[in-house]
Scaffold this motif. Structure first.
Motif, PDB file in Angstrom:
ATOM      1  N   LEU A  50       0.825  -1.210   0.000  1.00  0.00           N
ATOM      2  CA  LEU A  50       0.000   0.000   0.000  1.00  0.00           C
ATOM      3  C   LEU A  50       0.860   1.261   0.000  1.00  0.00           C
ATOM      4  CD1 LEU A  50      -2.921  -0.942   2.409  1.00  0.00           C
ATOM      5  CD2 LEU A  50      -3.005  -0.627  -0.060  1.00  0.00           C
ATOM      6  N   VAL A  51       1.937   1.246   0.759  1.00  0.00           N
ATOM      7  CA  VAL A  51       2.822   2.416   0.793  1.00  0.00           C
ATOM      8  C   VAL A  51       3.472   2.606  -0.578  1.00  0.00           C
ATOM      9  CG1 VAL A  51       4.893   3.417   1.818  1.00  0.00           C
ATOM     10  CG2 VAL A  51       3.235   2.245   3.274  1.00  0.00           C
ATOM     11  N   GLU A  52       3.975   1.533  -1.160  1.00  0.00           N
ATOM     12  CA  GLU A  52       4.613   1.631  -2.478  1.00  0.00           C
ATOM     13  C   GLU A  52       3.631   2.119  -3.535  1.00  0.00           C
ATOM     14  OE1 GLU A  52       6.184  -2.296  -2.986  1.00  0.00           O
ATOM     15  OE2 GLU A  52       8.061  -1.801  -1.951  1.00  0.00           O
ATOM     16  N   LYS A  53       2.387   1.665  -3.458  1.00  0.00           N
ATOM     17  CA  LYS A  53       1.362   2.035  -4.438  1.00  0.00           C
ATOM     18  C   LYS A  53       0.942   3.492  -4.299  1.00  0.00           C
ATOM     19  CE  LYS A  53      -3.455   1.012  -5.461  1.00  0.00           C
ATOM     20  NZ  LYS A  53      -4.607   0.231  -5.056  1.00  0.00           N
ATOM     21  N   ASN A  54       0.824   3.979  -3.054  1.00  0.00           N
ATOM     22  CA  ASN A  54       0.271   5.313  -2.808  1.00  0.00           C
ATOM     23  C   ASN A  54       1.308   6.404  -2.582  1.00  0.00           C
ATOM     24  OD1 ASN A  54      -2.502   4.552  -2.967  1.00  0.00           O
ATOM     25  ND2 ASN A  54      -2.280   3.552  -0.992  1.00  0.00           N
ATOM     26  N   ALA A  55       2.601   6.086  -2.617  1.00  0.00           N
ATOM     27  CA  ALA A  55       3.646   7.084  -2.403  1.00  0.00           C
ATOM     28  C   ALA A  55       3.713   8.051  -3.584  1.00  0.00           C
ATOM     29  CB  ALA A  55       4.990   6.402  -2.205  1.00  0.00           C
ATOM     30  N   ARG A  56       3.758   9.326  -3.279  1.00  0.00           N
ATOM     31  CA  ARG A  56       3.847  10.360  -4.308  1.00  0.00           C
ATOM     32  C   ARG A  56       5.206  11.046  -4.315  1.00  0.00           C
ATOM     33  NH1 ARG A  56       1.028   7.960  -6.830  1.00  0.00           N
ATOM     34  NH2 ARG A  56      -1.201   8.001  -6.721  1.00  0.00           N
ATOM     35  N   ASN A  57       5.831  11.166  -3.130  1.00  0.00           N
ATOM     36  CA  ASN A  57       7.099  11.871  -3.011  1.00  0.00           C
ATOM     37  C   ASN A  57       7.849  11.290  -1.820  1.00  0.00           C
ATOM     38  OD1 ASN A  57       9.095  13.741  -3.464  1.00  0.00           O
ATOM     39  ND2 ASN A  57       8.065  15.385  -2.365  1.00  0.00           N
ATOM     40  N   LEU A  58       9.169  11.314  -1.865  1.00  0.00           N
ATOM     41  CA  LEU A  58       9.986  10.816  -0.763  1.00  0.00           C
ATOM     42  C   LEU A  58      11.043  11.845  -0.446  1.00  0.00           C
ATOM     43  CD1 LEU A  58      10.576   8.366   1.100  1.00  0.00           C
ATOM     44  CD2 LEU A  58      12.251   7.646  -0.597  1.00  0.00           C
ATOM     45  N   ILE A  59      11.111  12.242   0.818  1.00  0.00           N
ATOM     46  CA  ILE A  59      12.130  13.177   1.284  1.00  0.00           C
ATOM     47  C   ILE A  59      13.094  12.390   2.146  1.00  0.00           C
ATOM     48  CG2 ILE A  59      12.581  15.289   2.574  1.00  0.00           C
ATOM     49  CD1 ILE A  59       9.575  15.985   1.997  1.00  0.00           C
ATOM     50  N   LYS A  60      14.334  12.260   1.702  1.00  0.00           N
ATOM     51  CA  LYS A  60      15.332  11.487   2.439  1.00  0.00           C
ATOM     52  C   LYS A  60      15.721  12.234   3.704  1.00  0.00           C
ATOM     53  CE  LYS A  60      16.770   8.014   0.571  1.00  0.00           C
ATOM     54  NZ  LYS A  60      16.216   6.677   0.824  1.00  0.00           N
ATOM     55  N   LYS A  61      16.030  11.471   4.765  1.00  0.00           N
ATOM     56  CA  LYS A  61      16.466  12.090   6.013  1.00  0.00           C
ATOM     57  C   LYS A  61      17.830  12.725   5.802  1.00  0.00           C
ATOM     58  CE  LYS A  61      18.577   7.900   7.772  1.00  0.00           C
ATOM     59  NZ  LYS A  61      18.562   6.870   8.751  1.00  0.00           N
ATOM     60  N   SER A  62      18.088  13.799   6.515  1.00  0.00           N
ATOM     61  CA  SER A  62      19.400  14.433   6.424  1.00  0.00           C
ATOM     62  C   SER A  62      20.392  13.645   7.252  1.00  0.00           C
ATOM     63  CB  SER A  62      19.328  15.880   6.908  1.00  0.00           C
ATOM     64  OG  SER A  62      18.876  15.912   8.241  1.00  0.00           O
ATOM     65  N   THR A  63      21.596  13.460   6.726  1.00  0.00           N
ATOM     66  CA  THR A  63      22.597  12.645   7.410  1.00  0.00           C
ATOM     67  C   THR A  63      23.539  13.480   8.218  1.00  0.00           C
ATOM     68  OG1 THR A  63      23.928  12.651   5.399  1.00  0.00           O
ATOM     69  CG2 THR A  63      22.529  10.745   5.786  1.00  0.00           C
TER      70      THR A  63
END
Length: 63
Positions: A50-63
């Motif tokens: 469900l997450v893979e299907k409905n994901a629109r954008n991904l913001i990577k965590k800052s390292t």
């Protein structure tokens, strides 16, 4: 579009949470994801599909 999901990333989903936010922080990755709403802090468990299907954008965590 495929994303590399990691703990700490923020994912925007298609549907909004009742509080109005569509951004979720990833707390756990596996067959199920534990997500925390960035608006109200509510936590849910959602199937990976469900997450893979409905994901629109991904913001990577800052390292």
């Amino acid at each position: 579009m495929t994303f590399e999901f990691e703990v700490g990333d923020v994912v925007s989903l298609k549907k909004r949470h009742p509080c109005g936010s569509s951004d979720w922080e990833i707390l756990r990755v596996g067959a199920d994801f534990r997500l925390k709403c960035m608006g109200c802090g509510h936590q849910i468990m959602v199937a990976r599909k469900l997450v893979e299907k409905n994901a629109r954008n991904l913001i990577k965590k800052s390292t």
